[in-house]
Design a protein around this motif. Structure first.
Motif, PDB file in Angstrom:
ATOM      1  N   TRP A 164       4.763   2.028   3.744  1.00  0.00           N
ATOM      2  CA  TRP A 164       5.422   0.738   3.557  1.00  0.00           C
ATOM      3  C   TRP A 164       5.055   0.259   2.169  1.00  0.00           C
ATOM      4  O   TRP A 164       3.932  -0.135   1.915  1.00  0.00           O
ATOM      5  CB  TRP A 164       4.945  -0.222   4.620  1.00  0.00           C
ATOM      6  CG  TRP A 164       5.590  -1.571   4.659  1.00  0.00           C
ATOM      7  CD1 TRP A 164       6.463  -2.118   3.773  1.00  0.00           C
ATOM      8  CD2 TRP A 164       5.391  -2.552   5.674  1.00  0.00           C
ATOM      9  NE1 TRP A 164       6.802  -3.378   4.159  1.00  0.00           N
ATOM     10  CE2 TRP A 164       6.168  -3.670   5.340  1.00  0.00           C
ATOM     11  CE3 TRP A 164       4.621  -2.588   6.831  1.00  0.00           C
ATOM     12  CZ2 TRP A 164       6.202  -4.813   6.109  1.00  0.00           C
ATOM     13  CZ3 TRP A 164       4.658  -3.733   7.591  1.00  0.00           C
ATOM     14  CH2 TRP A 164       5.446  -4.827   7.250  1.00  0.00           C
ATOM     15  N   ASP A 201      10.913  -4.808   0.401  1.00  0.00           N
ATOM     16  CA  ASP A 201      10.155  -3.881   1.239  1.00  0.00           C
ATOM     17  C   ASP A 201      10.861  -2.541   1.247  1.00  0.00           C
ATOM     18  O   ASP A 201      12.069  -2.465   1.440  1.00  0.00           O
ATOM     19  CB  ASP A 201      10.054  -4.408   2.672  1.00  0.00           C
ATOM     20  CG  ASP A 201       9.166  -5.626   2.775  1.00  0.00           C
ATOM     21  OD1 ASP A 201       8.029  -5.563   2.293  1.00  0.00           O
ATOM     22  OD2 ASP A 201       9.615  -6.645   3.328  1.00  0.00           O
ATOM     23  N   ILE A 204      10.520   0.987   3.202  1.00  0.00           N
ATOM     24  CA  ILE A 204       9.907   1.726   4.298  1.00  0.00           C
ATOM     25  C   ILE A 204      10.269   3.201   4.119  1.00  0.00           C
ATOM     26  O   ILE A 204      11.440   3.557   4.030  1.00  0.00           O
ATOM     27  CB  ILE A 204      10.399   1.221   5.672  1.00  0.00           C
ATOM     28  CG1 ILE A 204      10.247  -0.306   5.787  1.00  0.00           C
ATOM     29  CG2 ILE A 204       9.684   1.951   6.798  1.00  0.00           C
ATOM     30  CD1 ILE A 204       8.842  -0.823   5.717  1.00  0.00           C
TER      31      ILE A 204
END
Length: 155
Positions: free
Chosen positions: A30, A54, A56
């Motif tokens: 992450w 973000d 991932i």
């Protein structure tokens, strides 16, 4: 200014697990970026804005220089597309080896050429371990709290 940090891998953990026990485990990669910029309000006063990105990682938890360079390029492209008024960036990261390497320094130079009219990365700053918390640390803590709460209450 852009703050980048590669701090969090999500995985099963014990409630009393120390940082040393957590280090090097397998998990979900992450990566986060906090894009901090100022805009003037109607009275010409600067207002601080933070946008979080973000990233991932799917099917890998690799935290090496190649991964960081790839994630940085994707992040830069997103900034150019979504925040075209951001023209100058300072990269701030912790002192993890995936950030302190020659490939990243070299690639930042190439990114400055590639994105010449769009954004310029003027410097890379590495903070010492536990030197201070960034807005990205708070973002990760909040996101992690929401994720744990969801997992505890989900049927």
């Amino acid at each position: 200014m852009i703050i980048i940090d590669f701090k969090l891998k999500y995985e099963i953990k014990s409630s009393r697990e120390s940082s040393v026990e957590h280090y090097g485990k397998r998990g979900l990669g992450w990566h986060g970026m906090a894009i901090i910029f100022y805009l003037l309000d109607n009275e010409k006063q600067p207002n601080k804005n933070i946008v979080y990105l973000d990233q991932i990682l799917n099917e890998t938890n690799q935290q090496d220089s190649g991964t960081v360079v790839g994630l940085l390029e994707v992040g830069i492209r997103a900034i150019i597309r979504e925040l075209p008024f951001v023209k100058d960036a300072v990269l701030i990261s912790d002192n993890a080896s995936c950030y302190q390497n020659h490939l990243l320094t070299f690639m930042v130079g190439l990114f400055n050429q590639k994105f010449y009219n769009d954004i310029f990365i003027s410097s890379i700053v590495h903070s010492e371990t536990q030197y201070g918390k960034t807005p990205l640390d708070a973002h990760f803590a909040t996101a992690n709290r929401h994720l744990i709460n969801f997992m505890k209450t989900w049927q």
